[in-house]
Design an enzyme around this catalytic site. Structure first.
Site, PDB file in Angstrom:
ATOM      1  N   GLY A  79       0.824  -1.215   0.000  1.00 22.51           N
ATOM      2  CA  GLY A  79       0.000   0.000   0.000  1.00 22.51           C
ATOM      3  C   GLY A  79       0.853   1.257   0.000  1.00 22.51           C
ATOM      4  O   GLY A  79       0.526   2.250  -0.662  1.00 22.51           O
ATOM      5  N   HIS A 210      -2.334  -7.354   2.390  1.00 19.27           N
ATOM      6  CA  HIS A 210      -2.298  -7.982   3.721  1.00 19.27           C
ATOM      7  C   HIS A 210      -3.387  -7.496   4.665  1.00 19.27           C
ATOM      8  O   HIS A 210      -3.522  -8.011   5.772  1.00 19.27           O
ATOM      9  CB  HIS A 210      -0.904  -7.851   4.349  1.00 19.27           C
ATOM     10  CG  HIS A 210      -0.525  -6.507   4.857  1.00 19.27           C
ATOM     11  ND1 HIS A 210      -0.542  -6.205   6.190  1.00 19.27           N
ATOM     12  CD2 HIS A 210      -0.105  -5.396   4.224  1.00 19.27           C
ATOM     13  CE1 HIS A 210      -0.132  -4.951   6.357  1.00 19.27           C
ATOM     14  NE2 HIS A 210       0.142  -4.443   5.173  1.00 19.27           N
ATOM     15  N   CYS A 333       2.191   0.966  12.694  1.00 26.18           N
ATOM     16  CA  CYS A 333       3.406   1.392  12.001  1.00 26.18           C
ATOM     17  C   CYS A 333       4.249   2.290  12.890  1.00 26.18           C
ATOM     18  O   CYS A 333       5.427   2.484  12.631  1.00 26.18           O
ATOM     19  CB  CYS A 333       3.053   2.127  10.722  1.00 26.18           C
ATOM     20  SG  CYS A 333       1.842   1.259   9.753  1.00 26.18           S
TER      21      CYS A 333
HETATM   22  N1  PLP Z   1      -2.389   3.294   4.262  1.00 31.06           N
HETATM   23  C1  PLP Z   1      -3.118   2.888   5.308  1.00 31.06           C
HETATM   24  C2  PLP Z   1      -4.380   3.596   5.632  1.00 31.06           C
HETATM   25  C3  PLP Z   1      -2.686   1.813   6.086  1.00 31.06           C
HETATM   26  O1  PLP Z   1      -3.402   1.422   7.135  1.00 31.06           O
HETATM   27  C4  PLP Z   1      -1.473   1.160   5.741  1.00 31.06           C
HETATM   28  C5  PLP Z   1      -0.945   0.085   6.595  1.00 31.06           C
HETATM   29  O2  PLP Z   1      -1.192   0.014   7.775  1.00 31.06           O
HETATM   30  C6  PLP Z   1      -0.782   1.613   4.622  1.00 31.06           C
HETATM   31  C7  PLP Z   1      -1.260   2.679   3.910  1.00 31.06           C
HETATM   32  C8  PLP Z   1       0.484   0.948   4.197  1.00 31.06           C
HETATM   33  O3  PLP Z   1       0.214  -0.306   3.623  1.00 31.06           O
HETATM   34  P1  PLP Z   1       1.390  -1.372   3.484  1.00 31.06           P
HETATM   35  O4  PLP Z   1       1.624  -1.921   4.841  1.00 31.06           O
HETATM   36  O5  PLP Z   1       0.858  -2.403   2.537  1.00 31.06           O
HETATM   37  O6  PLP Z   1       2.548  -0.643   2.933  1.00 31.06           O
END
Ligand code: PLP
Length: 406
Positions: A79, A210, A333
């Site tokens: 993402g 995921h 994160c």
């Molecule tokens: N955007 C949002 C709203 C998310 O919740 C996340 C992941 O937690 C991401 C982007 C990033 O996705 P990825 O973990 O696949 O890079």
């Protein structure tokens, strides 16, 4: 201790952080790692061609789930990559036409916020719209912020921490009318909210495997046909030459199957999960000095984000872990940082209230027994944590007060 907790169980209540690969998705992807599917999709012989066809089938499944055309879907690594590509791609393309202004919200995921910050360093100007105490944008805020030099509006579909769902079709309509491109980070929304990029006038949309029972390390970006866009990776002809590199075949196929499953029965899932989530919220709001973060109605079906003043989020997580409950405080994160999350601060919460936050994200895999267990475990851990908290003691004795409202 409550009797129910004597019998420890494992409850996964952190589906916004990631999800388990479903058995069906896992079985779908396996042959593409070994057996008769390991060929390079660019190879001309049957083993390779088969993989290539399967990728195109997955692309169609992603497109169908979003109401898009297969040639508008690009597979990515995650993402974050989709967000980066969408925002930097539009920004760099339109900068040549003198459009160097971007509109976003203050509580986007860091994949968007840090991308915008990187562009600011390159000379772009970014407007960060405030989201208000309930974590919702008013479409009028977007309309008022658009300028003649606005290149892009990027607003997340649903927030990853508090689960609030933004008025995306209304924002899409405004952007279309004003001739500004509109990107939405729908990483948390896909599979939870019905999405149709054409009806909702979305020009670019990011998603991640995921979060919907596909593996980690695969995502997709929808780019509306006709939008001229720089390549992400130069090299081979994969992804129509825009993102070179031999495809992550098994994961792409898994994403196709997972999104098909996730989007097949959204209203049914909402009808099942929402009452369970509400049961968690109502039970935990019985605790003194507890509050729900984010709007009660306009939120993802599985998201319950609450603050318990005087109970440190980190301590809650450790206590819950010992009881077999996986949850989160702030964004997964940013775990490891001691600062309260920017999302909770964007609601106007003071540090003490933001620090006591707990995010529980259930799914349609969650059972009523899991919900019972979550409620009892959280109540027990909050009480225990508060008993050790100097802040809680000061609040009880009146030595200290914090600005707090439900
Ligand atoms: N955007 C949002 C709203 C998310 O919740 C996340 C992941 O937690 C991401 C982007 C990033 O996705 P990825 O973990 O696949 O890079």
């Amino acid at each position: 201790m409550n009797e129910m907790l004597n019998k420890k169980r494992f409850v996964y209540a952190d589906n916004a952080a990631t999800t388990q690969i479903s058995e069906e998705v896992f079985q779908t992807m396996l042959p593409w790692l070994r057996e008769n599917g390991y060929g390079n999709p660019s190879s001309i012989y049957e083993l390779g061609r088969r993989a290539g066809f399967a990728i195109e089938d997955a692309r169609k499944k992603v497109a169908d789930a979003l109401g898009a055309q297969p040639n508008e879907i690009y597979f990515t690594g995650c993402g974050s990559e989709s967000d980066n590509w969408a925002i930097k791609g539009v920004a760099h393309k339109l900068a040549a036409k003198g459009k160097k202004h971007i509109i976003t919200s203050a509580f986007e995921h860091h994949a968007v916020l840090h991308t915008c910050a990187a562009l600011e360093k390159e000379g772009f100007e970014v407007t960060y719209l405030p989201v208000g105490p309930l974590g919702l944008l008013d479409p009028k805020q977007v309309a008022d912020a658009i300028r003649p030099d606005t290149a892009l509006v990027t607003i997340m579909y649903a927030n990853n921490e508090i689960g609030t769902i933004q008025p995306i079709p209304e924002i899409g309509a405004i952007c279309r009318e004003r001739g500004v491109l509109f990107h939405t980070d729908a990483v948390q929304a896909v599979g939870n909210v019905p999405i149709n990029v054409k009806e909702q006038q979305i020009d670019l949309l990011s998603l991640s495997g995921h979060k919907l029972h596909a593996p980690k390390g695969v995502g997709a970006l929808y780019i509306k046909k006709g939008i001229i866009f720089p390549n992400l990776i130069d090299g081979g002809e994969q992804e129509r030459g825009r993102r070179a590199g031999t495809e992550n075949v098994a994961s792409i196929i898994a994403l196709g199957r997972a999104i098909e499953l996730a989007c097949a029965d959204i209203p049914q899932k909402i009808a099942k999960v929402t009452p369970m989530r509400n049961r968690i919220i109502d039970a935990l709001l019985e605790l003194p000095m507890s509050r729900l973060n984010g709007d009660r109605e306009k939120r993802l079906m599985g998201n319950a984000n609450l603050s318990f003043v005087g109970a440190e989020g980190e301590a809650l997580l450790l206590g819950l872990d010992m009881m077999g409950v996986c949850a989160s405080s702030g964004s997964a994160c940013t775990t490891g940082s001691l600062d309260p999350s920017h999302v909770l601060l964007s609601l106007g919460l003071c540090h003490e209230v933001a620090h006591g936050s707990l995010r529980l994200t259930i799914s349609d895999w969650t059972t009523e027994e899991d919900v019972d267990y979550i409620i009892q475990a959280v109540k027990t851990v909050v009480e225990r944590t508060r008993n050790m908290s100097p802040l809680w003691e000061d609040l009880q004795t009146g030595k200290k007060t914090v600005p707090f409202s439900r």
